[in-house]
Design a protein around this motif. Structure first.
Motif, PDB file in Angstrom:
ATOM      1  N   PRO A  47      58.362 -28.406 -13.496  1.00 33.56           N
ATOM      2  CA  PRO A  47      57.460 -28.384 -12.338  1.00 33.56           C
ATOM      3  C   PRO A  47      56.208 -27.536 -12.579  1.00 33.56           C
ATOM      4  CG  PRO A  47      59.733 -28.095 -11.633  1.00 33.56           C
ATOM      5  CD  PRO A  47      59.728 -27.974 -13.118  1.00 33.56           C
ATOM      6  N   LEU A  48      56.357 -26.414 -13.281  1.00 33.17           N
ATOM      7  CA  LEU A  48      55.218 -25.535 -13.551  1.00 33.17           C
ATOM      8  C   LEU A  48      54.202 -26.221 -14.447  1.00 33.17           C
ATOM      9  CD1 LEU A  48      53.845 -22.763 -13.374  1.00 33.17           C
ATOM     10  CD2 LEU A  48      55.254 -22.032 -15.310  1.00 33.17           C
ATOM     11  N   LEU A  49      54.656 -26.779 -15.547  1.00 36.46           N
ATOM     12  CA  LEU A  49      53.740 -27.457 -16.464  1.00 36.46           C
ATOM     13  C   LEU A  49      53.067 -28.646 -15.781  1.00 36.46           C
ATOM     14  CD1 LEU A  49      52.749 -27.605 -19.466  1.00 36.46           C
ATOM     15  CD2 LEU A  49      54.499 -29.349 -19.791  1.00 36.46           C
ATOM     16  N   SER A  50      53.822 -29.386 -14.994  1.00 30.65           N
ATOM     17  CA  SER A  50      53.262 -30.544 -14.291  1.00 30.65           C
ATOM     18  C   SER A  50      52.186 -30.108 -13.314  1.00 30.65           C
ATOM     19  CB  SER A  50      54.377 -31.298 -13.556  1.00 30.65           C
ATOM     20  OG  SER A  50      55.353 -31.776 -14.460  1.00 30.65           O
ATOM     21  N   VAL A  52      50.315 -27.421 -13.481  1.00 29.55           N
ATOM     22  CA  VAL A  52      49.147 -26.920 -14.214  1.00 29.55           C
ATOM     23  C   VAL A  52      48.227 -28.062 -14.616  1.00 29.55           C
ATOM     24  CG1 VAL A  52      48.421 -25.876 -16.401  1.00 29.55           C
ATOM     25  CG2 VAL A  52      50.210 -24.789 -15.035  1.00 29.55           C
ATOM     26  N   TYR A  53      48.796 -29.163 -15.084  1.00 26.67           N
ATOM     27  CA  TYR A  53      47.965 -30.211 -15.681  1.00 26.67           C
ATOM     28  C   TYR A  53      47.744 -31.448 -14.801  1.00 26.67           C
ATOM     29  CZ  TYR A  53      47.949 -27.758 -20.116  1.00 26.67           C
ATOM     30  OH  TYR A  53      47.747 -26.832 -21.099  1.00 26.67           O
ATOM     31  N   PHE A  54      48.645 -31.738 -13.868  1.00 20.22           N
ATOM     32  CA  PHE A  54      48.561 -33.032 -13.193  1.00 20.22           C
ATOM     33  C   PHE A  54      48.443 -32.979 -11.668  1.00 20.22           C
ATOM     34  CE2 PHE A  54      51.258 -33.751 -17.043  1.00 20.22           C
ATOM     35  CZ  PHE A  54      50.276 -34.394 -17.801  1.00 20.22           C
ATOM     36  N   ASN A  55      48.898 -31.885 -11.048  1.00 17.86           N
ATOM     37  CA  ASN A  55      48.907 -31.842  -9.586  1.00 17.86           C
ATOM     38  C   ASN A  55      47.511 -31.987  -9.006  1.00 17.86           C
ATOM     39  OD1 ASN A  55      49.640 -31.492  -6.930  1.00 17.86           O
ATOM     40  ND2 ASN A  55      50.775 -29.624  -7.255  1.00 17.86           N
ATOM     41  N   SER A  56      46.530 -31.343  -9.622  1.00 17.03           N
ATOM     42  CA  SER A  56      45.169 -31.396  -9.085  1.00 17.03           C
ATOM     43  C   SER A  56      44.616 -32.821  -9.092  1.00 17.03           C
ATOM     44  CB  SER A  56      44.237 -30.470  -9.870  1.00 17.03           C
ATOM     45  OG  SER A  56      44.158 -30.849 -11.230  1.00 17.03           O
ATOM     46  N   THR A  57      45.059 -33.644 -10.056  1.00 17.19           N
ATOM     47  CA  THR A  57      44.605 -35.041 -10.109  1.00 17.19           C
ATOM     48  C   THR A  57      45.168 -35.831  -8.929  1.00 17.19           C
ATOM     49  OG1 THR A  57      44.492 -34.951 -12.518  1.00 17.19           O
ATOM     50  CG2 THR A  57      44.535 -37.129 -11.509  1.00 17.19           C
ATOM     51  N   ALA A  58      46.459 -35.640  -8.630  1.00 15.61           N
ATOM     52  CA  ALA A  58      47.066 -36.307  -7.479  1.00 15.61           C
ATOM     53  C   ALA A  58      46.399 -35.849  -6.181  1.00 15.61           C
ATOM     54  CB  ALA A  58      48.566 -36.025  -7.433  1.00 15.61           C
ATOM     55  N   VAL A  59      46.070 -34.553  -6.113  1.00 14.84           N
ATOM     56  CA  VAL A  59      45.392 -34.022  -4.932  1.00 14.84           C
ATOM     57  C   VAL A  59      44.036 -34.691  -4.742  1.00 14.84           C
ATOM     58  CG1 VAL A  59      44.223 -31.962  -4.046  1.00 14.84           C
ATOM     59  CG2 VAL A  59      46.580 -31.801  -4.847  1.00 14.84           C
ATOM     60  N   GLU A  60      43.285 -34.839  -5.817  1.00 17.78           N
ATOM     61  CA  GLU A  60      41.961 -35.475  -5.711  1.00 17.78           C
ATOM     62  C   GLU A  60      42.089 -36.936  -5.279  1.00 17.78           C
ATOM     63  OE1 GLU A  60      38.851 -34.130  -5.834  1.00 17.78           O
ATOM     64  OE2 GLU A  60      40.122 -32.366  -5.693  1.00 17.78           O
ATOM     65  N   ASN A  61      43.125 -37.625  -5.750  1.00 20.54           N
ATOM     66  CA  ASN A  61      43.354 -38.997  -5.290  1.00 20.54           C
ATOM     67  C   ASN A  61      43.575 -39.028  -3.781  1.00 20.54           C
ATOM     68  OD1 ASN A  61      43.148 -40.066  -7.864  1.00 20.54           O
ATOM     69  ND2 ASN A  61      45.348 -39.983  -8.254  1.00 20.54           N
ATOM     70  N   GLU A  62      44.373 -38.086  -3.283  1.00 20.74           N
ATOM     71  CA  GLU A  62      44.645 -38.022  -1.851  1.00 20.74           C
ATOM     72  C   GLU A  62      43.389 -37.685  -1.060  1.00 20.74           C
ATOM     73  OE1 GLU A  62      47.759 -35.348   0.548  1.00 20.74           O
ATOM     74  OE2 GLU A  62      48.609 -37.041  -0.545  1.00 20.74           O
ATOM     75  N   ASN A  63      42.548 -36.829  -1.627  1.00 19.67           N
ATOM     76  CA  ASN A  63      41.318 -36.444  -0.933  1.00 19.67           C
ATOM     77  C   ASN A  63      40.322 -37.598  -0.817  1.00 19.67           C
ATOM     78  OD1 ASN A  63      41.957 -33.780  -0.276  1.00 19.67           O
ATOM     79  ND2 ASN A  63      41.361 -33.020  -2.290  1.00 19.67           N
ATOM     80  N   ARG A  64      40.496 -38.617  -1.631  1.00 20.34           N
ATOM     81  CA  ARG A  64      39.643 -39.802  -1.493  1.00 20.34           C
ATOM     82  C   ARG A  64      40.124 -40.721  -0.374  1.00 20.34           C
ATOM     83  NH1 ARG A  64      38.682 -38.914  -7.154  1.00 20.34           N
ATOM     84  NH2 ARG A  64      40.721 -39.687  -7.777  1.00 20.34           N
ATOM     85  N   ILE A  65      41.348 -40.492   0.095  1.00 22.03           N
ATOM     86  CA  ILE A  65      41.916 -41.335   1.152  1.00 22.03           C
ATOM     87  C   ILE A  65      41.685 -40.726   2.530  1.00 22.03           C
ATOM     88  CG2 ILE A  65      44.053 -42.328   2.070  1.00 22.03           C
ATOM     89  CD1 ILE A  65      45.146 -42.318  -0.799  1.00 22.03           C
ATOM     90  N   TYR A  66      41.878 -39.405   2.642  1.00 26.48           N
ATOM     91  CA  TYR A  66      41.852 -38.752   3.952  1.00 26.48           C
ATOM     92  C   TYR A  66      40.605 -37.905   4.138  1.00 26.48           C
ATOM     93  CZ  TYR A  66      46.718 -40.150   4.343  1.00 26.48           C
ATOM     94  OH  TYR A  66      47.865 -40.895   4.422  1.00 26.48           O
ATOM     95  N   LYS A  67      40.096 -37.908   5.356  1.00 26.08           N
ATOM     96  CA  LYS A  67      38.969 -37.057   5.732  1.00 26.08           C
ATOM     97  C   LYS A  67      39.508 -35.707   6.219  1.00 26.08           C
ATOM     98  CE  LYS A  67      36.329 -41.103   7.282  1.00 26.08           C
ATOM     99  NZ  LYS A  67      35.670 -41.767   8.439  1.00 26.08           N
ATOM    100  N   GLY A  68      38.595 -34.836   6.604  1.00 29.62           N
ATOM    101  CA  GLY A  68      39.011 -33.528   7.097  1.00 29.62           C
ATOM    102  C   GLY A  68      39.105 -32.514   5.976  1.00 29.62           C
TER     103      GLY A  68
END
Length: 251
Positions: A47-50, A52-68
């Motif tokens: 979970p830690l390694l994931s 560090v390298y991948f969570n921010s990418t999933a977050v950015e994908n979500e930020n393209r879907i939702y406003k606020g």
């Protein structure tokens, strides 16, 4: 069979194979990589390694879907079922820290206050540890859930967190250092906000001018709208004014 799972997994496998071909990965290098992943799992650091390298990418994908308010990393130290509190997060009496108030308003993207929203707040101790994770810090400390009032507002007392290193002696830290990267995160506050009918928002708030906000090892701090809170004090207490805006859930 899930078509979505098949689509994502097939793409991941194809991308890894293409990289192995492009970089001419040998059997010896491949085996070394597999052994690293095996040891990583045994030490509980996947979970830690994931993150560090991948969570921010999933977050950015979500930020393209939702406003606020923009989503941010949940991190590996979230624990469900934190105690409900009214106005103060429990802290350790024998650990000194700067007094802090976390407060703000929760509104919809239309500007309407959201009453009875649940905010799950957690952050590190003043010496960089997490309750329920690190020894000596009971799980009910430095965590708490608060409900917004009729005006959509909340306010809780706590102590100020500090920047901290992710486990630098572990396998994730060693890999970061091998690649020439550091292992520090800036001081931050986690907030997960829930309200029926709205998208569940998980975000972080950072301290303006704080160490490592410009080069967070987990890429949590981005330059486009993440919560970086200006320094403010009232009667010697640090104030974190964190207003959050929720979007409707996408059905």
């Amino acid at each position: 069979m899930s078509e979505r799972v098949k689509e994502v997994v097939d793409t991941i496998i194809s991308s890894i194979r293409a990289t192995m071909i492009e970089k001419q990965v040998t059997v010896k290098e491949y085996r070394a990589g597999i052994l690293y992943l095996h040891e990583l799992g045994l030490k509980g650091e996947i979970p830690l390694l994931s993150d560090v390298y991948f969570n921010s990418t999933a977050v950015e994908n979500e930020n393209r879907i939702y406003k606020g308010t923009r989503s941010d990393l949940e991190g590996p130290y979230y624990l469900a079922d934190s105690p409900f509190i009214t106005d103060e997060i429990k802290t350790l009496d024998d650990v000194e820290g700067e007094a802090m108030i976390i407060r703000g308003a929760i509104t919809s993207v239309d500007g309407e206050p959201i009453a009875n929203a649940e905010l799950d707040i957690w952050h590190s101790t003043p010496d960089g540890r997490y309750s329920g994770i690190h020894d000596g810090v009971p799980q009910d400390c430095y965590r708490g859930r608060v409900i917004t009032n009729d005006e959509g507002r909340y306010s809780v007392k706590s102590t100020t967190p500090i920047p901290y290193e992710i486990p630098s002696q572990g396998m994730t830290g060693q890999l970061l250092q091998m690649l020439g990267n550091h292992t520090w995160r800036p001081a931050h506050i986690h907030i997960k906000t829930k309200k029926k009918g709205f998208h569940e928002l998980t975000t972080q708030a950072y301290f303006e001018g704080g160490d490592w906000t410009e080069n967070d090892c987990c890429s949590g701090v981005c330059n486009s709208g993440v919560n970086i809170i200006a320094e403010k004090h009232e009667d010697g207490v640090r104030i974190m004014d964190i207003d959050l805006v929720l979007d409707k859930e996408v059905i």
